[in-house]
Motif scaffolding. Structure first.
Motif, short mmCIF file in Angstrom:
data_model
loop_
_atom_site.label_atom_id
_atom_site.label_comp_id
_atom_site.label_asym_id
_atom_site.label_seq_id
_atom_site.Cartn_x
_atom_site.Cartn_y
_atom_site.Cartn_z
N THR A 387 0.83 -1.21 0.00
CA THR A 387 0.00 0.00 0.00
C THR A 387 0.86 1.25 0.00
O THR A 387 0.57 2.23 -0.71
N VAL A 388 1.94 1.24 0.77
CA VAL A 388 2.84 2.39 0.82
C VAL A 388 3.52 2.58 -0.52
O VAL A 388 3.69 3.72 -1.00
N ARG A 389 3.92 1.49 -1.17
CA ARG A 389 4.55 1.59 -2.48
C ARG A 389 3.58 2.21 -3.50
O ARG A 389 3.97 3.04 -4.32
N THR A 390 2.31 1.82 -3.43
CA THR A 390 1.32 2.38 -4.34
C THR A 390 1.15 3.88 -4.11
O THR A 390 1.09 4.66 -5.07
N ILE A 391 1.11 4.28 -2.85
CA ILE A 391 0.98 5.71 -2.52
C ILE A 391 2.16 6.50 -3.07
O ILE A 391 2.00 7.59 -3.64
N LEU A 392 3.36 5.94 -2.93
CA LEU A 392 4.56 6.62 -3.43
C LEU A 392 4.53 6.74 -4.95
O LEU A 392 4.89 7.77 -5.52
N VAL A 393 4.11 5.67 -5.62
CA VAL A 393 4.05 5.69 -7.09
C VAL A 393 3.06 6.75 -7.57
O VAL A 393 3.38 7.55 -8.47
N ILE A 394 1.87 6.75 -7.00
CA ILE A 394 0.86 7.72 -7.41
C ILE A 394 1.31 9.14 -7.08
O ILE A 394 1.08 10.09 -7.85
N SER A 395 1.98 9.31 -5.95
CA SER A 395 2.45 10.63 -5.54
C SER A 395 3.47 11.19 -6.53
O SER A 395 3.54 12.40 -6.75
N LEU A 396 4.27 10.33 -7.13
CA LEU A 396 5.25 10.78 -8.12
C LEU A 396 4.59 11.30 -9.38
O LEU A 396 5.10 12.22 -10.04
N GLY A 397 3.46 10.73 -9.73
CA GLY A 397 2.79 11.14 -10.96
C GLY A 397 1.83 12.29 -10.80
O GLY A 397 1.48 12.96 -11.79
N LEU A 398 1.38 12.56 -9.58
CA LEU A 398 0.33 13.57 -9.36
C LEU A 398 0.75 15.02 -9.57
O LEU A 398 -0.09 15.84 -9.98
N PRO A 399 2.00 15.42 -9.30
CA PRO A 399 2.32 16.86 -9.38
C PRO A 399 1.98 17.52 -10.70
O PRO A 399 1.60 18.69 -10.71
N LEU A 400 2.10 16.82 -11.81
CA LEU A 400 1.81 17.42 -13.11
C LEU A 400 0.52 16.89 -13.73
O LEU A 400 0.24 17.16 -14.90
N ALA A 401 -0.25 16.14 -12.97
CA ALA A 401 -1.47 15.54 -13.53
C ALA A 401 -2.47 16.58 -13.99
O ALA A 401 -3.23 16.34 -14.93
N HIS A 402 -2.48 17.76 -13.34
CA HIS A 402 -3.44 18.79 -13.74
C HIS A 402 -3.12 19.34 -15.13
O HIS A 402 -3.99 19.91 -15.79
N MET A 403 -1.86 19.18 -15.59
CA MET A 403 -1.52 19.60 -16.94
C MET A 403 -2.24 18.74 -17.98
O MET A 403 -2.59 19.21 -19.06
N PHE A 404 -2.44 17.47 -17.63
CA PHE A 404 -3.17 16.57 -18.52
C PHE A 404 -4.68 16.77 -18.39
O PHE A 404 -5.40 16.77 -19.39
N SER A 405 -5.17 16.95 -17.18
CA SER A 405 -6.63 16.94 -16.95
C SER A 405 -7.31 18.26 -17.26
O SER A 405 -8.53 18.30 -17.42
N GLU A 406 -6.55 19.36 -17.38
CA GLU A 406 -7.16 20.69 -17.53
C GLU A 406 -8.17 20.80 -18.66
O GLU A 406 -9.31 21.24 -18.45
N PRO A 407 -7.84 20.39 -19.90
CA PRO A 407 -8.84 20.53 -20.97
C PRO A 407 -10.07 19.66 -20.77
O PRO A 407 -11.17 20.01 -21.22
N TYR A 408 -9.92 18.53 -20.11
CA TYR A 408 -11.06 17.63 -19.88
C TYR A 408 -11.95 18.15 -18.75
O TYR A 408 -13.18 18.09 -18.85
N ALA A 409 -11.33 18.67 -17.70
CA ALA A 409 -12.11 19.15 -16.55
C ALA A 409 -12.81 20.47 -16.85
O ALA A 409 -13.95 20.69 -16.45
N ARG A 410 -12.14 21.36 -17.57
CA ARG A 410 -12.68 22.71 -17.78
C ARG A 410 -13.56 22.81 -19.02
O ARG A 410 -14.24 23.82 -19.21
N SER A 411 -13.56 21.79 -19.87
CA SER A 411 -14.35 21.85 -21.11
C SER A 411 -15.70 21.14 -20.97
O SER A 411 -16.44 21.07 -21.95
#
Length: 429
Positions: A387-411
């Motif tokens: 579980t801790v390894r999964t949290i660490l993996v997801i945490s590494l990818g989250l900082p820039l995730a809003h760059m991907f999601s912005e057009p989908y969330a705001r459109s």
């Protein structure tokens, strides 16, 4: 087909409430919660027309892809004419340009306005077909798919990959397993509907923190310093997983029922079970796209270059075709543009942010290749709970995730799929 999509156009794409659908029932909020909830809510079922439209669109593109599969087999596969001038001209000069241009003109001709339908038009069959074509041109088509002309056409044109036994034969899918797919699909519909009902009332799907009023504010450096950014990114990532899992399960249901054969799993709960960045992208998230990128990009580059170069090439290709999807989804139709070429109310995406997100993911994979086998990280990985390894993996990818999601969330991309799932939405009056 055009009549079918005209019916779809009458549905409320991008609206907060599916007003043209009749709710199953309406209920009032409890008196004690009136301060926190809307006065009245409506419960909507899912529209069967929506799913028929989506299936019609996919089957039409599959039919077109089967023709290209036949051409590729006869020109490249059967004579084993790999990486020849003829193969390169056919694939890179004819097939790839066709699949890049087809979604654009297809949208204009039929007039599809629904963003999820546009996504399906530009993403599923065209992207899979492009990379399977480059895979064939470089001689990396799977051996089981090249035994006969029929085998390759089925492989090339199919959205999903049919499961095979050790001898290479298709694995039959009993009706009990088809029924299980139907049960799973309905279950995911309910879960996705509940998740949508919770987050859709929030402007631009920003559940935590103050609403974001502009693109510059969405991507501002100040947001990186707030916990709300990472919480919202997690919510959006789970939403993407739920949508992909639900829609793939629906396609799996149709494919297994029509063919009588089992198909390989596409989503394996990456957000909650991944143990490393490579585990997330290679063994859990959208394995259909992973396989076509592996055969169409990774193996050709790896044949002439290093593992690092091949990995970076895969994520660059992924980032570029996701940028292409934005252009397909948000292109205005002719009747939406005025005499000055402007489209009132149309969402205009910013390009480059999606590519930056995938470059970041490539760097994570390169870092894992460079350091993941060291004694320190091997010992650390074995000592940490999963579980801790999964949290660490997801945490590494989250900082820039809003760059991907912005057009989908705001459109309002996700809102365009509301008629496909059961939802509970607040009534404005």
């Amino acid at each position: 087909l055009q009549k079918t999509f005209e019916m779809l156009d009458n549905l409320p794409h991008g609206k907060e409430t599916p007003e043209s659908q009749v709710p199953l029932f309406v209920f009032s909020s409890p008196a004690g919660l009136a301060e926190y909830l809307a006065p009245r809510y409506a419960v909507y079922g899912f529209s069967l027309v929506y799913w028929i439209d989506l299936l019609s669109l996919l089957l039409l593109q599959v039919l077109i892809a089967s023709i290209f599969g036949l051409i590729i087999y006869r020109v490249i596969i059967r004579p084993r004419d790999f990486e020849s001038s003829k193969a390169m001209i056919l694939v890179y000069g004819c097939i790839l340009p066709f699949w890049l241009l087809m979604p654009i003109y297809f949208l204009r001709i039929i007039g599809i306005r629904n963003l999820l339908m546009r996504f399906a038009t530009g993403c599923l069959v065209p992207i899979v077909s492009m990379f399977r074509a480059t895979e064939a041109a470089h001689g990396f088509a799977p051996k089981h798919s090249t035994k006969t002309e029929r085998d390759y056409i089925v492989y090339y044109a199919s959205l999903l990959i049919f499961s095979r036994d050790k001898e290479g034969n298709y694995i039959k899918c009993p009706w009990g397993k088809v029924a299980q797919h139907a049960y799973n699909f309905l279950g995911f519909l309910v879960v996705l509907g509940m998740y949508n009902s919770i987050i859709m009332p929030h402007k631009d799907l920003v559940v935590f923190g103050e609403p974001v009023n502009s693109r510059s504010e969405w991507h501002s450096l100040q947001r990186f310093m707030t916990w709300e950014l990472y919480a919202n990114n997690m919510i959006h990532a789970v939403l993407f997983q739920l949508y992909l899992t639900t829609y793939v399960e629906g396609v799996t249901l149709i494919w297994t029922a029509l063919s009588g054969c089992q198909v390989d799993e596409v989503m394996k709960n990456p957000m909650f079970e991944s143990r490393s960045p490579s585990d997330f992208w290679s063994r859990r998230w959208n394995l259909l796209i992973h396989r076509v990128l592996k055969g169409g990009v990774y193996k050709p580059v790896r044949k002439h270059g290093s593992i690092t170069l091949a990995c970076i090439s895969v994520f660059l290709a992924s980032g570029l075709f996701h940028e292409f999807l934005l252009a397909v989804m948000f292109q205005p139709l002719p009747d939406q543009v005025d005499s000055q070429g402007n489209c009132a109310g149309c969402f205009s995406p910013a390009y480059g942010y999606t590519l930056a997100f995938f470059i970041w993911q490539a760097l994570l994979i390169v870092g894992e290749i460079a350091f993941g086998r060291s004694k320190f990280f091997q010992t650390l990985g074995k000592s940490l709970p999963s579980t801790v390894r999964t949290i660490l993996v997801i945490s590494l990818g989250l900082p820039l995730a809003h760059m991907f999601s912005e057009p989908y969330a705001r459109s309002k991309f996700f809102q365009s799929g509301l008629q496909g799932v059961p939802t509970v939405l607040a009534l404005n009056n």
